[in-house]
Design a protein around this motif. Structure first.
Motif, short mmCIF file in Angstrom:
data_model
loop_
_atom_site.label_atom_id
_atom_site.label_comp_id
_atom_site.label_asym_id
_atom_site.label_seq_id
_atom_site.Cartn_x
_atom_site.Cartn_y
_atom_site.Cartn_z
N ILE A 140 -12.16 20.16 19.17
CA ILE A 140 -13.32 19.35 19.54
C ILE A 140 -13.39 19.12 21.05
CG2 ILE A 140 -14.35 17.06 19.31
CD1 ILE A 140 -13.29 17.02 16.43
N LEU A 141 -12.26 18.81 21.68
CA LEU A 141 -12.27 18.50 23.11
C LEU A 141 -12.75 19.69 23.97
CD1 LEU A 141 -9.02 16.35 23.50
CD2 LEU A 141 -11.40 15.58 23.41
N PRO A 142 -12.19 20.89 23.82
CA PRO A 142 -12.72 22.01 24.63
C PRO A 142 -14.13 22.40 24.26
CG PRO A 142 -11.03 22.78 23.10
CD PRO A 142 -10.99 21.30 23.05
N TYR A 143 -14.50 22.26 22.99
CA TYR A 143 -15.88 22.55 22.60
C TYR A 143 -16.85 21.64 23.33
CZ TYR A 143 -14.33 25.49 18.68
OH TYR A 143 -13.78 26.49 17.91
N ILE A 144 -16.52 20.36 23.40
CA ILE A 144 -17.37 19.41 24.12
C ILE A 144 -17.45 19.79 25.60
CG2 ILE A 144 -17.58 17.01 24.89
CD1 ILE A 144 -16.29 16.17 22.26
N ALA A 145 -16.32 20.15 26.18
CA ALA A 145 -16.29 20.49 27.60
C ALA A 145 -17.13 21.72 27.91
CB ALA A 145 -14.84 20.72 28.04
N PHE A 146 -17.13 22.70 27.03
CA PHE A 146 -17.86 23.94 27.31
C PHE A 146 -19.34 23.84 26.95
CE2 PHE A 146 -13.66 25.88 27.59
CZ PHE A 146 -13.86 26.78 28.62
N GLN A 147 -19.70 22.95 26.05
CA GLN A 147 -21.11 22.83 25.66
C GLN A 147 -21.88 21.81 26.49
OE1 GLN A 147 -22.56 24.91 23.45
NE2 GLN A 147 -20.55 25.89 23.42
#
Length: 274
Positions: A140-147
């Motif tokens: 969830i954390l990297p997904y949020i950062a990249f989106q």
């Protein structure tokens, strides 16, 4: 001359439709074939007898519901935080008068250029050190950062066009900044926010590289991993793989067609008004 232009336009549209729809049609026929048909010379032919049991086997043997639940959880939480963070960021950048607004927006635009693959090793080391590797948080954390960068870009382009008089009248009536953001800006920004939601959903739903890197537990794996259920050391069940891929793509296709009009409006609003 007009007839030639129309013919050219319709021909181009026909080519685009065929090239976009044919892979879906091919995948559907692929999922209804036996291994013998798929591996034979009739690879592109229609199935002789549709193998509907491929879908039942893919559903039962592929742990479809478990992987589907994990994908829904990870994607839903990511979408929620992306909308929340990007809307607040875009509001601060475009509606507040401060010196570093353009610089902050530039930093987010730079974030759009960073390839996801370049962050896998440092993120793995970081997540291991803070003991969140092989958890939902590691996805969830990297997904949020990249989106978030693309979401900020879309929302800021729209919010920049909102007349300041709307906020000024609300401020005169005694509304705070948080109340203006919640009751005035967010309702107006629904079209681009829907676009952000759909783009985030599509990108996260089909993401595999990070999920394969950070998740090893069978209980936490997302939908793309279900394909490997039908691959063993000595055999591959191609029909079941096709059926599982169809079931995995079905939610994306349904949501896209249901909300396609809102996506178009959101993209046009962010591009033209921005």
């Amino acid at each position: 001359m007009n007839t030639m232009k129309k013919t050219l336009v319709f021909s181009l549209l026909a080519v685009l439709i065929v090239t976009q729809l044919y892979p879906l049609f091919w995948l559907l026929t692929y999922s209804l074939k036996t291994n013998e048909e798929i591996l034979s010379a009739s690879f592109f032919a229609l199935p002789k007898v549709p193998q509907w049991h491929n879908y039942q086997e893919a559903y039962e043997s592929g742990s479809y519901l478990r992987y589907l639940g994990n994908s829904v959880l990870v994607t839903g939480v990511t979408m929620l935080f992306v909308i929340l963070l990007s809307s607040m960021t875009a509001y601060a950048i475009t509606r507040f008068r401060w010196r570093f607004g353009a610089a902050v927006l530039t930093l987010f635009l730079i974030g759009m250029m960073i390839p996801m693959q370049a962050t896998l090793l440092p993120l793995m080391v970081m997540f291991k050190n803070i003991n969140i590797l092989n958890t939902y948080f590691s996805l969830i954390l990297p997904y949020i950062a990249f989106q978030t960068p693309i979401a900020v870009f879309i929302l800021s382009g729209f919010m920049r066009s909102i007349p300041h008089e709307i906020e000024e009248s609300a401020y005169i009536d005694g509304a705070s900044i948080y109340r203006i953001f919640r009751s005035v800006i967010l309702p107006i920004s629904i079209p681009p926010m829907m676009t952000v939601c759909i783009l985030t959903f599509i990108n996260i739903w089909n993401e595999y590289i990070m999920a394969a890197t950070f998740i090893s537990s069978e209980k936490l794996k997302t939908l793309p991993f279900g394909v490997y259920t039908f691959v063993s050391q000595y055999s591959v069940n191609y029909g079941n793989i096709g059926a599982f891929l169809v079931m995995g793509a079905l939610p994306v296709i349904i949501i896209y067609f249901v909300l396609s009009e809102k996506i178009t409006k959101g993209m046009v609003a962010g591009a033209v008004k921005g």
